[in-house]
Enzyme design. Sequence first.
Site, PDB file in Angstrom:
ATOM      1  N   GLU A 158      -6.882   4.773   7.625  1.00  0.00           N
ATOM      2  CA  GLU A 158      -6.758   6.105   7.315  1.00  0.00           C
ATOM      3  C   GLU A 158      -8.134   6.735   6.724  1.00  0.00           C
ATOM      4  O   GLU A 158      -8.343   7.791   6.993  1.00  0.00           O
ATOM      5  CB  GLU A 158      -5.424   6.254   6.330  1.00  0.00           C
ATOM      6  N   GLY A 168       1.963   2.198  10.713  1.00  0.00           N
ATOM      7  CA  GLY A 168       3.220   3.534  10.619  1.00  0.00           C
ATOM      8  C   GLY A 168       3.554   3.816  11.840  1.00  0.00           C
ATOM      9  O   GLY A 168       4.203   4.964  12.064  1.00  0.00           O
ATOM     10  N   ASN A 196       0.801  -1.118  -0.007  1.00  0.00           N
ATOM     11  CA  ASN A 196       0.089   0.070  -0.087  1.00  0.00           C
ATOM     12  C   ASN A 196       0.646   1.305  -0.147  1.00  0.00           C
ATOM     13  O   ASN A 196       1.537   1.619   1.093  1.00  0.00           O
ATOM     14  CB  ASN A 196      -0.925  -0.055   1.110  1.00  0.00           C
ATOM     15  N   TRP A 197       1.136   2.156  -1.188  1.00  0.00           N
ATOM     16  CA  TRP A 197       2.033   3.010  -1.368  1.00  0.00           C
ATOM     17  C   TRP A 197       1.344   4.398  -0.752  1.00  0.00           C
ATOM     18  O   TRP A 197       2.036   5.337  -0.576  1.00  0.00           O
ATOM     19  CB  TRP A 197       2.152   3.311  -2.865  1.00  0.00           C
ATOM     20  N   LYS A 198       0.063   4.178  -0.368  1.00  0.00           N
ATOM     21  CA  LYS A 198      -0.611   5.336   0.254  1.00  0.00           C
ATOM     22  C   LYS A 198      -0.345   6.740  -0.716  1.00  0.00           C
ATOM     23  O   LYS A 198      -0.464   6.361  -1.818  1.00  0.00           O
ATOM     24  CB  LYS A 198      -0.076   5.614   1.519  1.00  0.00           C
ATOM     25  N   GLU A 223      -5.538  -5.040  10.529  1.00  0.00           N
ATOM     26  CA  GLU A 223      -4.510  -3.886  10.837  1.00  0.00           C
ATOM     27  C   GLU A 223      -4.890  -3.038  12.113  1.00  0.00           C
ATOM     28  O   GLU A 223      -5.803  -2.115  12.175  1.00  0.00           O
ATOM     29  CB  GLU A 223      -4.291  -2.942   9.748  1.00  0.00           C
ATOM     30  N   GLY A 254       2.854  -1.227   4.344  1.00  0.00           N
ATOM     31  CA  GLY A 254       2.895   0.312   3.759  1.00  0.00           C
ATOM     32  C   GLY A 254       4.195   0.737   3.592  1.00  0.00           C
ATOM     33  O   GLY A 254       4.923   0.675   2.615  1.00  0.00           O
ATOM     34  N   GLY A 255       4.607   1.560   4.726  1.00  0.00           N
ATOM     35  CA  GLY A 255       6.277   1.875   4.821  1.00  0.00           C
ATOM     36  C   GLY A 255       7.184   1.278   3.697  1.00  0.00           C
ATOM     37  O   GLY A 255       7.929   1.560   2.838  1.00  0.00           O
ATOM     38  N   SER A 314       3.141  -1.883  10.213  1.00  0.00           N
ATOM     39  CA  SER A 314       4.673  -2.191  10.580  1.00  0.00           C
ATOM     40  C   SER A 314       5.242  -3.484  10.369  1.00  0.00           C
ATOM     41  O   SER A 314       6.226  -3.756  11.007  1.00  0.00           O
ATOM     42  CB  SER A 314       4.799  -1.701  12.102  1.00  0.00           C
ATOM     43  N   HIS A 327      -9.598   1.150   4.738  1.00  0.00           N
ATOM     44  CA  HIS A 327      -8.425   1.128   5.595  1.00  0.00           C
ATOM     45  C   HIS A 327      -8.444   2.169   6.666  1.00  0.00           C
ATOM     46  O   HIS A 327      -9.343   3.341   6.560  1.00  0.00           O
ATOM     47  CB  HIS A 327      -7.270   1.934   4.394  1.00  0.00           C
TER      48      HIS A 327
HETATM   49  P1  PGA Z   1       2.699   0.348   7.789  1.00  0.00           P
HETATM   50  O1  PGA Z   1       1.189   0.561   7.073  1.00  0.00           O
HETATM   51  O2  PGA Z   1       3.303  -1.020   7.213  1.00  0.00           O
HETATM   52  O3  PGA Z   1       3.623   1.459   7.093  1.00  0.00           O
HETATM   53  O4  PGA Z   1       2.287   0.213   9.272  1.00  0.00           O
HETATM   54  C1  PGA Z   1       0.446  -0.265   6.867  1.00  0.00           C
HETATM   55  C2  PGA Z   1      -0.941  -0.044   5.956  1.00  0.00           C
HETATM   56  O5  PGA Z   1      -1.273   1.202   6.326  1.00  0.00           O
HETATM   57  O6  PGA Z   1      -1.460  -0.742   5.324  1.00  0.00           O
END
Ligand code: PGA
Length: 254
Positions: A99, A176, A9-11, A170, A236-237, A215, A97
């Site tokens: 967010e 994050g 997930n590149w956001k 999640e 994500g990251g 994470s 998600h």
């Molecule tokens: P993260 O993000 O790996 O940076 O914690 C995961 C996600 O939001 O899907």
Amino acid sequence: MKRYLIAGNWKMVGSKASVETLLSALKKGVASLPSSPCEWAVFPPAIFLPLTQNLLQGSSIVWGAQNCADQKEGAFTGEIAASMLLEYGCQYVILGHSERRHLYGEKNALIAARFKNALSAGLKPILCVGETLAERESQQSWSVVEEQLAAVAAMLDNPADFERIVVAYEPVWAIGTGKVAEPEMVQIMHAEIRGFLRTLHPETASKVRILYGGSVKPENAHSLLALPDVDGALVGGASLKAEQFLEIGKQCNP
Ligand code: PGA
């Protein structure tokens, strides 16, 4: 045997140039694996989907979007219909998600409507579920996740759809933040999610892929991916760095 899915997930990160660099490194990395231990998927910002389609055409990496509309077409400024995503070769779409839920106020009913559209259009929805820290501390983790799952249950009347849908657990406090959930805690929640799915379709509940997200890094991927009810990761990251993303996927052990 597990059908692992490793999803990046590149956001809202990247540029045309960085998408080209990242995808070229991923393509090279995946192609060099003797046998791919998993299905690889990337989720760039929607504006880069045409570019992603051009760059990934013919490779084994698939792609998807980070959200889709709850409506089919019409006066819905800023939304993207599931049918439009299909035109750009998307197989998957991430929905609900944390967010979207917490920064943009998306509620279960809206996410369920998005889910319904995605599923009926032929996309594979990845439904994100998870509790906040306050909810965990007040022992409400399961009731929150159960409500998030229950919101889409009515759309899951066809047992065959369990081959297509994906659930991503999640915990909000692990996204994050560098705080990864303990493997034991993850397995308990994944088993509960599986149990919920079993009440809907006992014969196909084992086919739903349940991903862990929050994470995930090369250092913790092995202990998470080895858990009985973890079928992959939503990253994500670490998915923005080709070598880290590849390293995570290599730890899938069928
Ligand atoms: P993260 O993000 O790996 O940076 O914690 C995961 C996600 O939001 O899907």
